[in-house]
Design an enzyme around this catalytic site. Structure first.
Site, short mmCIF file in Angstrom:
data_model
loop_
_atom_site.label_atom_id
_atom_site.label_comp_id
_atom_site.label_asym_id
_atom_site.label_seq_id
_atom_site.Cartn_x
_atom_site.Cartn_y
_atom_site.Cartn_z
N PRO A 1 -5.00 -10.75 18.27
CG PRO A 1 -4.59 -8.84 19.52
CD PRO A 1 -4.56 -9.37 18.12
CG HIS B 1 -1.97 -1.13 1.13
ND1 HIS B 1 -2.74 -1.50 2.19
CD2 HIS B 1 -2.32 -1.97 0.12
CE1 HIS B 1 -3.52 -2.52 1.84
NE2 HIS B 1 -3.29 -2.82 0.59
CB SER C 1 -9.36 -6.40 9.95
OG SER C 1 -9.19 -5.59 8.79
N1 APR Z 1 -1.02 -7.41 17.52
C1 APR Z 1 -1.61 -8.10 16.50
N2 APR Z 1 -2.80 -7.72 15.94
C2 APR Z 1 -3.41 -6.63 16.46
C3 APR Z 1 -2.86 -5.89 17.54
C4 APR Z 1 -1.60 -6.32 18.05
N3 APR Z 1 -0.99 -5.67 19.06
N4 APR Z 1 -3.71 -4.86 17.82
C5 APR Z 1 -4.76 -4.97 16.95
N5 APR Z 1 -4.57 -6.04 16.15
C6 APR Z 1 -5.43 -6.51 15.05
C7 APR Z 1 -6.89 -6.17 15.17
O1 APR Z 1 -7.60 -7.17 15.90
C8 APR Z 1 -7.34 -6.14 13.70
O2 APR Z 1 -7.77 -7.43 13.28
O3 APR Z 1 -4.99 -5.85 13.88
C9 APR Z 1 -6.07 -5.76 12.96
C10 APR Z 1 -6.05 -4.36 12.36
O4 APR Z 1 -7.00 -4.31 11.34
P1 APR Z 1 -7.24 -2.97 10.50
O5 APR Z 1 -7.32 -1.82 11.40
O6 APR Z 1 -8.39 -3.25 9.60
O7 APR Z 1 -5.89 -2.80 9.65
P2 APR Z 1 -5.42 -3.55 8.31
O8 APR Z 1 -5.95 -4.93 8.26
O9 APR Z 1 -3.98 -3.37 8.20
O10 APR Z 1 -6.16 -2.65 7.20
C11 APR Z 1 -5.91 -2.97 5.86
O11 APR Z 1 -7.11 -1.03 5.14
O12 APR Z 1 -7.61 1.13 5.60
C12 APR Z 1 -6.90 0.33 4.75
O13 APR Z 1 -4.94 0.79 3.51
C13 APR Z 1 -5.40 0.59 4.82
O14 APR Z 1 -3.58 -1.00 4.83
C14 APR Z 1 -4.83 -0.71 5.39
C15 APR Z 1 -5.88 -1.73 5.01
#
Ligand code: APR
Length: 246
Positions: free
Chosen positions: A216, A123, A191
């Site tokens: 988690p 990204h 996620s």
């Molecule tokens: N360790 C591991 N996982 C964690 C932790 C942690 N300390 N804290 C939170 N999480 C998990 C959450 O449970 C969630 O499932 O990380 C995940 C974060 O999910 P999102 O906020 O949806 O982020 P991501 O999956 O990276 O989003 C994907 O969406 O908005 C766009 O371009 C953006 O790259 C991003 C993409």
């Protein structure tokens, strides 16, 4: 003190014997560095801001100053934090296995700062800035909001992938090949809601890899994971390396 989940001995063996390990990370891996995730109900960026107003080409067209200022704020915050134990453990894993590729959805540059080299940024990277028309990468830029390209005078924008935009072709191809060829596929801190990145773990499983989820909480990807290691990445990934290599 967060409990470390039990690491199955068969996973330890699989990691020790692996010819090629591939990893997909998301915002959760940077959460312990103080970088907000996107979809966490309270602290997530999209809980506070509307991605349609900030992270699409149309949003930039409509209000370039709003978008530029928001990314500038995030860029400053990212510069003020440091990689955490999860980032360092993944950089260490890269050095311990014959073949390795880390594909990240994160734009914060923390994997590279932790020493990861076999790394693709699906990204983009918020620390880079490019022209919105000629795509030239800008080494420096004025204080204007947003500044303009010295070559074609169009607005500069962050070098990140917005919704409805294509991923960098090389990075996507490398991530897909790694998913097809790996023996172990680790998916950490995502996620699994954003495509095409969220498709990669299923491709790896389909190709015969052992899929390991580090998160988690459960996600849509949990259904295809052989191992679901429930805990923060900064605790679980170092524990995985200790179990397999120490
Ligand atoms: N360790 C591991 N996982 C964690 C932790 C942690 N300390 N804290 C939170 N999480 C998990 C959450 O449970 C969630 O499932 O990380 C995940 C974060 O999910 P999102 O906020 O949806 O982020 P991501 O999956 O990276 O989003 C994907 O969406 O908005 C766009 O371009 C953006 O790259 C991003 C993409």
């Amino acid at each position: 003190m967060t409990d470390t989940p039990t690491i199955p001995s068969s996973l330890v063996d699989a990691l020790r014997d692996a010819r090629f390990v591939a990893v997909l990370t998301g915002a959760g891996v940077s959460a312990e560095s103080g970088v907000p995730t996107f979809r966490d109900a309270q602290s997530g960026l999209w809980a506070k801001y509307d991605p349609r107003e900030l992270a699409t080409p149309e949003a930039f067209e409509r209000n370039p100053k709003l978008v530029w200022d928001w990314y500038s704020e995030r860029r400053a915050k990212v510069a003020a934090v440091a990689p955490n134990l999860a980032h360092f453990a993944l950089a260490d894993l890269e050095r311990r296995v014959p073949g390795f590729l880390l594909a990240t959805q994160n734009v914060d540059g923390l994997h590279a700062r932790a020493g990861s080299r076999k790394l693709v940024e699906l990204h983009g990277n918020i620390t880079r800035v490019k022209c919105s028309r000629c795509h030239a990468i800008a080494d420096s830029w004025s204080d204007a909001s947003p500044p303009r390209c010295v070559a074609c005078n169009a607005y500069l924008r962050p070098d990140v992938v917005w919704f409805y935009e294509l991923l960098p072709a090389d990075a996507e191809a490398a991530a897909e090949q790694a998913a097809r060829e790996c023996d172990v596929y680790i998916v950490a801190g995502t996620s699994g809601e954003v495509y095409p990145a969220a498709e990669l773990p299923a491709r790896a499983r389909h190709a015969g890899a052992r899929v390991v989820e580090v998160n988690p909480t459960a996600t849509p990807l949990s259904a295809i994971a052989h191992d679901k290691l429930r805990g923060p990445a900064g605790v679980v990934i170092p524990a995985l390396l200790r179990a397999a290599f120490d």
